[in-house]
Write a protein that holds these residues in place. Structure first.
Motif, PDB file in Angstrom:
ATOM      1  N   TYR A   1     -36.147  20.717  -2.065  1.00  0.00           N
ATOM      2  CA  TYR A   1     -37.383  21.460  -1.820  1.00  0.00           C
ATOM      3  C   TYR A   1     -37.461  21.888  -0.362  1.00  0.00           C
ATOM      4  O   TYR A   1     -37.697  23.070  -0.060  1.00  0.00           O
ATOM      5  CB  TYR A   1     -38.589  20.590  -2.182  1.00  0.00           C
ATOM      6  CG  TYR A   1     -39.933  21.233  -1.917  1.00  0.00           C
ATOM      7  CD1 TYR A   1     -40.487  22.120  -2.834  1.00  0.00           C
ATOM      8  CD2 TYR A   1     -40.656  20.957  -0.756  1.00  0.00           C
ATOM      9  CE1 TYR A   1     -41.717  22.717  -2.607  1.00  0.00           C
ATOM     10  CE2 TYR A   1     -41.890  21.556  -0.518  1.00  0.00           C
ATOM     11  CZ  TYR A   1     -42.411  22.425  -1.442  1.00  0.00           C
ATOM     12  OH  TYR A   1     -43.635  23.013  -1.200  1.00  0.00           O
ATOM     13  N   TRP A   2     -37.245  20.961   0.562  1.00  0.00           N
ATOM     14  CA  TRP A   2     -37.382  21.287   1.983  1.00  0.00           C
ATOM     15  C   TRP A   2     -36.184  22.069   2.505  1.00  0.00           C
ATOM     16  O   TRP A   2     -36.330  22.960   3.352  1.00  0.00           O
ATOM     17  CB  TRP A   2     -37.594  20.011   2.800  1.00  0.00           C
ATOM     18  CG  TRP A   2     -38.962  19.452   2.592  1.00  0.00           C
ATOM     19  CD1 TRP A   2     -39.318  18.355   1.863  1.00  0.00           C
ATOM     20  CD2 TRP A   2     -40.187  19.999   3.093  1.00  0.00           C
ATOM     21  NE1 TRP A   2     -40.679  18.185   1.881  1.00  0.00           N
ATOM     22  CE2 TRP A   2     -41.236  19.171   2.620  1.00  0.00           C
ATOM     23  CE3 TRP A   2     -40.502  21.102   3.885  1.00  0.00           C
ATOM     24  CZ2 TRP A   2     -42.576  19.426   2.931  1.00  0.00           C
ATOM     25  CZ3 TRP A   2     -41.823  21.354   4.193  1.00  0.00           C
ATOM     26  CH2 TRP A   2     -42.846  20.529   3.718  1.00  0.00           C
ATOM     27  N   GLY A   3     -34.988  21.762   2.020  1.00  0.00           N
ATOM     28  CA  GLY A   3     -33.808  22.500   2.464  1.00  0.00           C
ATOM     29  C   GLY A   3     -33.829  23.940   1.997  1.00  0.00           C
ATOM     30  O   GLY A   3     -33.657  24.879   2.788  1.00  0.00           O
ATOM     31  N   THR A   4     -34.051  24.138   0.683  1.00  0.00           N
ATOM     32  CA  THR A   4     -34.139  25.499   0.140  1.00  0.00           C
ATOM     33  C   THR A   4     -35.286  26.255   0.792  1.00  0.00           C
ATOM     34  O   THR A   4     -35.152  27.423   1.172  1.00  0.00           O
ATOM     35  CB  THR A   4     -34.351  25.454  -1.385  1.00  0.00           C
ATOM     36  OG1 THR A   4     -33.327  24.691  -1.993  1.00  0.00           O
ATOM     37  CG2 THR A   4     -34.346  26.865  -1.970  1.00  0.00           C
ATOM     38  N   GLY A   5     -36.436  25.588   0.931  1.00  0.00           N
ATOM     39  CA  GLY A   5     -37.611  26.242   1.481  1.00  0.00           C
ATOM     40  C   GLY A   5     -37.432  26.674   2.919  1.00  0.00           C
ATOM     41  O   GLY A   5     -37.721  27.828   3.278  1.00  0.00           O
ATOM     42  N   THR A   6     -36.955  25.771   3.757  1.00  0.00           N
ATOM     43  CA  THR A   6     -36.813  26.079   5.175  1.00  0.00           C
ATOM     44  C   THR A   6     -35.887  27.263   5.401  1.00  0.00           C
ATOM     45  O   THR A   6     -36.199  28.185   6.166  1.00  0.00           O
ATOM     46  CB  THR A   6     -36.282  24.855   5.945  1.00  0.00           C
ATOM     47  OG1 THR A   6     -37.170  23.751   5.739  1.00  0.00           O
ATOM     48  CG2 THR A   6     -36.181  25.145   7.440  1.00  0.00           C
TER      49      THR A   6
ATOM     50  N   PHE B   1     -41.669  29.539  -0.021  1.00  0.00           N
ATOM     51  CA  PHE B   1     -41.331  29.574   1.406  1.00  0.00           C
ATOM     52  C   PHE B   1     -40.885  30.956   1.861  1.00  0.00           C
ATOM     53  O   PHE B   1     -40.771  31.193   3.056  1.00  0.00           O
ATOM     54  CB  PHE B   1     -40.226  28.560   1.720  1.00  0.00           C
ATOM     55  CG  PHE B   1     -40.694  27.146   1.895  1.00  0.00           C
ATOM     56  CD1 PHE B   1     -40.827  26.600   3.157  1.00  0.00           C
ATOM     57  CD2 PHE B   1     -40.986  26.356   0.801  1.00  0.00           C
ATOM     58  CE1 PHE B   1     -41.248  25.280   3.325  1.00  0.00           C
ATOM     59  CE2 PHE B   1     -41.404  25.043   0.949  1.00  0.00           C
ATOM     60  CZ  PHE B   1     -41.537  24.499   2.216  1.00  0.00           C
ATOM     61  N   GLY B   2     -40.622  31.873   0.917  1.00  0.00           N
ATOM     62  CA  GLY B   2     -40.275  33.236   1.299  1.00  0.00           C
ATOM     63  C   GLY B   2     -41.379  33.910   2.085  1.00  0.00           C
ATOM     64  O   GLY B   2     -41.150  34.907   2.769  1.00  0.00           O
ATOM     65  N   ALA B   3     -42.601  33.339   2.014  1.00  0.00           N
ATOM     66  CA  ALA B   3     -43.742  33.901   2.744  1.00  0.00           C
ATOM     67  C   ALA B   3     -43.848  33.381   4.174  1.00  0.00           C
ATOM     68  O   ALA B   3     -44.737  33.808   4.917  1.00  0.00           O
ATOM     69  CB  ALA B   3     -45.038  33.564   1.995  1.00  0.00           C
ATOM     70  N   MET B   4     -42.954  32.506   4.598  1.00  0.00           N
ATOM     71  CA  MET B   4     -43.078  31.889   5.916  1.00  0.00           C
ATOM     72  C   MET B   4     -42.837  32.870   7.058  1.00  0.00           C
ATOM     73  O   MET B   4     -43.367  32.699   8.156  1.00  0.00           O
ATOM     74  CB  MET B   4     -42.119  30.701   6.049  1.00  0.00           C
ATOM     75  CG  MET B   4     -42.567  29.443   5.326  1.00  0.00           C
ATOM     76  SD  MET B   4     -44.065  28.695   6.012  1.00  0.00           S
ATOM     77  CE  MET B   4     -43.477  28.084   7.592  1.00  0.00           C
ATOM     78  N   THR B   5     -42.012  33.887   6.829  1.00  0.00           N
ATOM     79  CA  THR B   5     -41.726  34.883   7.869  1.00  0.00           C
ATOM     80  C   THR B   5     -41.701  36.276   7.242  1.00  0.00           C
ATOM     81  O   THR B   5     -41.682  36.424   6.020  1.00  0.00           O
ATOM     82  CB  THR B   5     -40.368  34.633   8.555  1.00  0.00           C
ATOM     83  OG1 THR B   5     -39.305  34.962   7.636  1.00  0.00           O
ATOM     84  CG2 THR B   5     -40.213  33.185   8.999  1.00  0.00           C
ATOM     85  N   TYR B   6     -41.650  37.286   8.098  1.00  0.00           N
ATOM     86  CA  TYR B   6     -41.570  38.661   7.608  1.00  0.00           C
ATOM     87  C   TYR B   6     -40.277  38.941   6.847  1.00  0.00           C
ATOM     88  O   TYR B   6     -40.223  39.860   6.024  1.00  0.00           O
ATOM     89  CB  TYR B   6     -41.658  39.643   8.776  1.00  0.00           C
ATOM     90  CG  TYR B   6     -43.044  39.845   9.346  1.00  0.00           C
ATOM     91  CD1 TYR B   6     -44.128  40.165   8.526  1.00  0.00           C
ATOM     92  CD2 TYR B   6     -43.277  39.750  10.720  1.00  0.00           C
ATOM     93  CE1 TYR B   6     -45.400  40.365   9.054  1.00  0.00           C
ATOM     94  CE2 TYR B   6     -44.542  39.955  11.263  1.00  0.00           C
ATOM     95  CZ  TYR B   6     -45.597  40.261  10.418  1.00  0.00           C
ATOM     96  OH  TYR B   6     -46.856  40.466  10.949  1.00  0.00           O
ATOM     97  N   ILE B   7     -39.221  38.176   7.114  1.00  0.00           N
ATOM     98  CA  ILE B   7     -37.930  38.484   6.511  1.00  0.00           C
ATOM     99  C   ILE B   7     -37.565  37.527   5.386  1.00  0.00           C
ATOM    100  O   ILE B   7     -36.475  37.607   4.833  1.00  0.00           O
ATOM    101  CB  ILE B   7     -36.807  38.483   7.565  1.00  0.00           C
ATOM    102  CG1 ILE B   7     -36.634  37.081   8.174  1.00  0.00           C
ATOM    103  CG2 ILE B   7     -37.056  39.523   8.634  1.00  0.00           C
ATOM    104  CD1 ILE B   7     -35.396  36.942   9.020  1.00  0.00           C
ATOM    105  N   GLY B   8     -38.471  36.610   5.009  1.00  0.00           N
ATOM    106  CA  GLY B   8     -38.153  35.666   3.947  1.00  0.00           C
ATOM    107  C   GLY B   8     -37.998  36.329   2.588  1.00  0.00           C
ATOM    108  O   GLY B   8     -37.256  35.840   1.739  1.00  0.00           O
ATOM    109  N   ASN B   9     -38.691  37.434   2.381  1.00  0.00           N
ATOM    110  CA  ASN B   9     -38.614  38.151   1.110  1.00  0.00           C
ATOM    111  C   ASN B   9     -38.767  39.642   1.401  1.00  0.00           C
ATOM    112  O   ASN B   9     -39.526  40.027   2.293  1.00  0.00           O
ATOM    113  CB  ASN B   9     -39.714  37.659   0.163  1.00  0.00           C
ATOM    114  CG  ASN B   9     -39.441  38.004  -1.287  1.00  0.00           C
ATOM    115  OD1 ASN B   9     -38.323  38.362  -1.663  1.00  0.00           O
ATOM    116  ND2 ASN B   9     -40.459  37.906  -2.122  1.00  0.00           N
TER     117      ASN B   9
END
Length: 508
Positions: free
Chosen positions: A390-395, A452-460
């Protein structure tokens, strides 16, 4: 806390130990393994030993992976994306295409001429073409649909639109829903639109919303293509989806109630009568969107007989991309001009995404390779659990594109149990909990890669496009780091921690 420490130990190993130890990567990653290693009564240690023994049999197709320092161009690109619009805006907007392409070429040339690895650049190019064909076609087709909402912008109205968008994301994808609704959302809040409106739109519609179907978000679609049943995500992800959206909706409601009211007080009051109706112009473009969504399933690796380019034993789609780009052209050519003008449609947002992601896809190859190889190693496999996944994939999904990150961690999780991601029956068995805790591990990977794709502008992919459309509408958006510091860390991260605590931390 122990699980979080293990997760970051995994990331540390990926970034540092992976570069210090001699590592090998297989050029024939797409090759199907001949033997099914897993039996239901075997122990996990037997799975791991069998997997490593089988990998040794393929030593004739090995090549050295990129060194750790080759991650530098990717880091430089991220830093320039973050600092360019803030500190050297004119230079950045004039030169970002050259910078992105130049850094990508640097990494690609190293792969081709130093590592003599053609496999990885070809895969990256194919993934980029699939990525940009889908985004461009959805962006252009949705640009010909004008949604007018004649309603007073209240916190409840805004929350309702965001939740409707989150639901629609599962039917036409996060990109389709984002492009369809971002302009109506901006118009609904005209005169009072602020950055937080756009950020919560990215959180809820462009990311978390698309967690229930493979159509919803690219990582889940890639999992479907590998063999995960279509309705698996709906069955397993809906509790976390409901929980996260309710928390986000509640947070937005109170923020909008406070900040929206404060902004209203600064504006001269006017008597405005609302009809509480909405209208649609450009209905025929829904037909074009339908064709795009249907074409997504034309994958030669799933449907026999679909034309494909065969390279290195793998099939690469091109018919799907031709259909998407053709639809993009036709949907614009025959779009209702009132819709185009009403949306103030132009090609700059998709142009910016196209160039930026050329750089990202080209430069992130070494980072993804280090992730995959370390996670599949004995050291990495020993750290794998649903919590660390969860944390590895997410980060990493927040800073790398979440689709290949999903595949890398799924491959690692399966390899740790002696299974192969390229064997469709083993993927189905993994999803059906045929290995110890495997369905739960898959759920952790799926939820984390999307959320976690929402964490930054480039996550998704849609994140950057929504930002660009907002800026073109005159909304001052936070910088790359401003997005993270002002919104991701104080708002989104606590919700992601709560999702982990409720659904993962104390299970198993």
């Amino acid at each position: 806390m122990k699980n979080i420490i293990l997760s970051f130990s995994l990331l540390f190993g990926i970034l540092f130990l992976g570069g210090l130890q001699p590592q090998l990567s297989y050029a024939q990653e797409g090759e199907t393994k001949e033997t099914f290693l897993a039996q239901a009564d075997q122990t996990d240690s037997e799975h791991i030993e069998a997997a490593h023994n089988e990998e040794a049999d393929h030593s004739d197709s090995e090549h050295h992976v990129a060194p750790t320092w080759l991650v530098i161009p990717f880091v430089v690109l991220l830093l320039m994306i973050a600092t360019g619009p803030l500190f050297y805006e004119h230079f950045w907007h004039k030169n970002y295409p050259k910078i992105a392409i130049g850094l990508a070429i640097l990494v690609v040339f190293y792969y081709l001429f130093v590592l003599q690895n053609v496999h990885a650049p070809v895969h990256a190019m194919a993934e980029y073409i699939q990525f940009i064909a889908l985004l461009a076609s959805l962006y252009i087709a949705s640009g010909g649909i004008l949604i007018e909402i004649d309603k007073k912008a209240t916190p409840l109205a805004n929350v309702s639109l965001l939740l409707i968008g989150a639901l629609i994301s599962n039917l036409i994808g996060t990109t389709g829903a984002s492009m369809l609704l971002i302009r109506p959302f901006i118009r609904l809040n005209k005169g009072n639109i602020q950055a937080y409106h756009i950020i919560f739109f990215i959180f809820m519609v462009s990311n978390v919303g698309g967690s229930l179907t493979p159509i919803g978000d690219p990582p889940l679609f890639l999992g479907f293509l590998k063999g995960i049943p279509f309705f698996w995500t709906l069955e397993h992800n809906w509790p976390a989806w409901v929980f996260a959206l309710l928390l986000l909706a509640t947070a937005f409601y109170f923020i909008d109630k406070k900040l929206g009211k404060a902004a209203d007080e600064d504006i001269e009051p006017e008597e405005i009568t609302y009809s509480n109706k909405f209208s649609l112009i450009g209905m025929k473009n829904f037909g074009w969107l339908f064709i795009i969504i249907c074409s997504v399933f034309l994958d030669p690796n799933v449907i026999d007989g679909v034309p494909a380019i065969v390279y290195d034993g793998q099939k690469f789609s091109y018919l799907r991309e031709v259909i998407m780009l053709t639809v993009a052209f036709l949907s614009f050519r025959f779009a209702d001009k009132r819709a185009i003008q009403g949306n103030e449609f132009n090609f700059e947002p998709i142009r910016e995404v196209a160039f930026i992601f050329i750089g990202i896809f080209g430069t992130m190859m070494p980072a993804l390779e280090l992730v995959g190889n370390f996670a599949k190693s004995p050291e990495g496999a020993s750290l794998i659990s649903h919590n660390t996944l969860y944390w590895g994939t997410g980060t990493l999904s927040g800073f790398l594109d979440n689709a290949p990150t999903y595949l890398n961690f799924l491959a690692a999780a399966m390899a740790s149990k002696g299974a192969d991601i390229n064997n469709i029956e083993q993927v189905r068995m993994f999803a059906a909990n045929g290995f110890h805790d495997s369905a739960f591990e898959l759920m952790a990977i799926a939820v984390a890669s999307v959320f976690f794709g929402a964490m930054t502008y480039i996550g998704n992919g849609p994140n950057f496009m929504v930002k660009s459309i907002a800026e073109q509408s005159g909304i001052k958006m936070p910088s790359f780091f401003g997005y993270i510091i002002r919104f991701s860390l104080p708002v989104l991260l606590p919700i992601l921690i709560l999702v982990w605590l409720v659904f993962f931390a104390f299970v198993g």
